[in-house]
Scaffold this motif. Structure first.
Motif, PDB file in Angstrom:
ATOM      1  N   TRP A   1     -38.580 -53.179 -50.382  1.00 20.43           N
ATOM      2  CA  TRP A   1     -39.575 -54.192 -50.024  1.00 20.43           C
ATOM      3  C   TRP A   1     -39.091 -55.599 -50.378  1.00 20.43           C
ATOM      4  CZ3 TRP A   1     -43.203 -52.963 -46.762  1.00 20.43           C
ATOM      5  CH2 TRP A   1     -43.646 -51.645 -46.699  1.00 20.43           C
TER       6      TRP A   1
ATOM      7  N   ALA B   1     -37.279 -56.649 -47.119  1.00 13.10           N
ATOM      8  CA  ALA B   1     -37.940 -56.438 -45.832  1.00 13.10           C
ATOM      9  C   ALA B   1     -38.336 -57.769 -45.190  1.00 13.10           C
ATOM     10  CB  ALA B   1     -39.171 -55.560 -46.016  1.00 13.10           C
TER      11      ALA B   1
ATOM     12  N   GLY C   1     -45.525 -56.945 -46.746  1.00 13.26           N
ATOM     13  CA  GLY C   1     -44.419 -57.037 -47.695  1.00 13.26           C
ATOM     14  C   GLY C   1     -44.707 -57.881 -48.922  1.00 13.26           C
TER      15      GLY C   1
ATOM     16  N   ILE D   1     -47.120 -56.145 -51.276  1.00 18.42           N
ATOM     17  CA  ILE D   1     -46.525 -54.977 -51.929  1.00 18.42           C
ATOM     18  C   ILE D   1     -45.569 -55.410 -53.030  1.00 18.42           C
ATOM     19  CG2 ILE D   1     -45.073 -52.942 -51.568  1.00 18.42           C
ATOM     20  CD1 ILE D   1     -46.258 -52.844 -48.701  1.00 18.42           C
ATOM     21  N   ASN D   2     -44.781 -56.450 -52.790  1.00 17.47           N
ATOM     22  CA  ASN D   2     -43.876 -56.951 -53.830  1.00 17.47           C
ATOM     23  C   ASN D   2     -44.650 -57.417 -55.050  1.00 17.47           C
ATOM     24  OD1 ASN D   2     -41.282 -56.598 -52.686  1.00 17.47           O
ATOM     25  ND2 ASN D   2     -41.587 -58.347 -51.344  1.00 17.47           N
TER      26      ASN D   2
END
Length: 465
Positions: A42, A45, A85, A88-89
């Protein structure tokens, strides 16, 4: 230094395994990763990437990702949110900083290489740390995907041809000196990344006529409506699962299975005139498929071999191209290997693999639970039989069969069965466990699901080929 478990990789798999280990044991954990922050792929990404399936059952077991809200606009409207992304990071970084490290039982080595034999070396200083592993070394990298921004294309590109990874699309306004704004785009690849890039271009002003799409193989796609965890989607999720198993039970070929599922609205294809030969669990909404169908310039001549100033050479011929076309490389594969790692549990090593397709986070967390509570190695491997990722249509039958056999073995272990029911990563276990037994309609669906499962298992050898 000493540790109980040394985990190689702090991506979704490594983090899910470590999280469950923290809850189910008092072990000390050491995590090593080349990235500067947790989250694995991720970190690399493209910024507009999102999960295929709802945030509600992704991440680690202890901590919710997202807020279980439904999207109110865009192609995913009406369905549960899909984390992107950046979110999520941030989620994984907070887990490390607010849960893992404060526990006092996690040692984290970012920007570091694992050299084997307990040797960790810093990528910045070169300093080497020797770790004595008391229990097991855990390989959390086996099912890591290949990422467009870090992979090397397997075709040649002539000087002067402009090719970018999807990561660079949002920065197209930052034109380098002398480079015109692109008027023509060519997407390379047929997977979910290519679909994401196409949808992004269309939703940000590119016309369908300006886009060409190299599609070596057509894919069957899962309808995201079937993956929704809320009880209001019961007929789509559990009803859809019962119908899917009926298709597996009644079909004479895997092609017939997919046609039945298409008729039920469970799977889709972008072009109804072409028969897909690929299935990789790519999950998409009907709105996204409608957008993708507006792209008419689809090039089906196999894989790209080389790109020149005014033509592409493909496996099945040459294709003239407009000079100045911007090529978007989406050829990195979600599958990094077709080899087998062998059993999950191998003496003092654990090779985390897929246990229920396509849920990698659940597979990793369940592996950690079995490591702590699963008894001897033979029983652990019985509970954690690797599921092969599909390489073709018949691979869907193999993966489904292996996932169902694992599910059966899990159901025979009372404690494990209860853990799965309570796990947020399962998506549907808790919903099924909480069903009102007086709801005749829903109980009838569950009865069909069980009956169809038995018949599907019996017919699987024919479908696996």
């Amino acid at each position: 230094m000493k540790t109980d478990y040394l985990i190689i990789g702090s991506g979704a798999v490594g983090m899910a395994f470590a999280d469950t280990l923290l809850d189910e044991s008092d072990a000390h954990i050491t995590i090593v990763d080349r990235h500067a922050k947790p989250g694995g792929h991720w970190n690399d990404a493209y910024s507009f990437v999102t999960l295929h399936q709802p945030s509600a059952y992704y991440g680690v077991n202890s901590t919710e990702l997202g807020s279980r809200r439904k999207d109110e606009s865009g192609p995913n409207s009406g369905m549960y949110e899909l984390a992107g992304g950046p979110e999520i990071n941030t989620y994984y970084d907070k887990l490390m900083q607010h849960r893992f490290l404060p526990s006092g039982r996690v040692s984290y080595h970012p920007m570091s290489n694992y050299l084997g034999d307990g040797r960790i070396v810093s990528l910045l200083s070169g300093h080497e740390t020797q770790v004595t592993v008391g229990k097991k070394t855990v390989d959390a990298t086996y099912i890591s995907p290949s990422i467009p921004s870090t992979h090397t294309p397997n075709f040649t590109v002539a000087d002067g041809v402009r090719m970018i990874a999807p990561n660079a699309l949002p920065q197209l306004w930052l034109q380098r000196q002398g480079e015109p704004v692109p008027q023509r785009f060519c997407i390379l690849g047929a997977g979910k990344t290519a679909m994401d890039a196409a949808v992004w271009l269309l939703r940000h002003g590119a016309t369908p006529e300006s886009i060409q799409w190299v599609m070596p193989r057509d894919s069957w796609l899962l309808n995201r409506m079937q993956t929704q965890p809320g009880l209001e989607f019961f007929e789509h999720s559990m009803g859809g699962e019962a119908a899917k198993l009926a298709a597996f039970a009644q079909s004479k070929s895997i092609e017939e299975v997919f046609l039945k599922l298409e008729a039920l609205g469970q799977v889709m294809r972008i072009d109804p005139e072409h028969n897909p030969t690929m299935f990789h669990y790519a999950t998409i909404s009907t709105g996204e498929v409608e957008l993708l169908r507006t792209i008419k310039q689809v090039i089906r001549k196999g894989r790209v071999l080389s790109i020149g100033p005014d033509a592409m050479v493909l496996a099945q011929g040459e294709m003239p191209m407009d000079p100045g076309t911007l090529y978007v490389d989406c050829t990195a594969s979600a599958i990094t290997t077709t080899r087998t790692a062998g059993p999950v549990f191998q003496d003092d090593r654990i090779h985390i693999q897929l246990l229920r397709a396509p849920l990698v986070a659940l597979s990793a967390a369940l592996t950690a639970y079995v490591e702590v509570h699963g008894g001897d190695e033979a029983n652990k491997n019985k509970l954690c039989t690797p599921v092969p990722f599909p390489q073709n249509l018949a691979g869907y039958a193999r993966a489904t069969h292996a996932s169902m056999m694992n599910q059966y073995h899990w159901s025979q272990d009372k404690a494990l069965r209860q853990w799965i029911r309570n796990s947020r990563l399962d998506g549907f276990g808790k919903m099924i466990a909480d069903l009102d037994k007086a709801d005749a309609a829903k109980m009838e669906v569950m009865g069909r699901l069980r009956t169809n499962a038995m018949a599907a298992i019996a017919n699987m050898p024919r479908l696996m080929g």
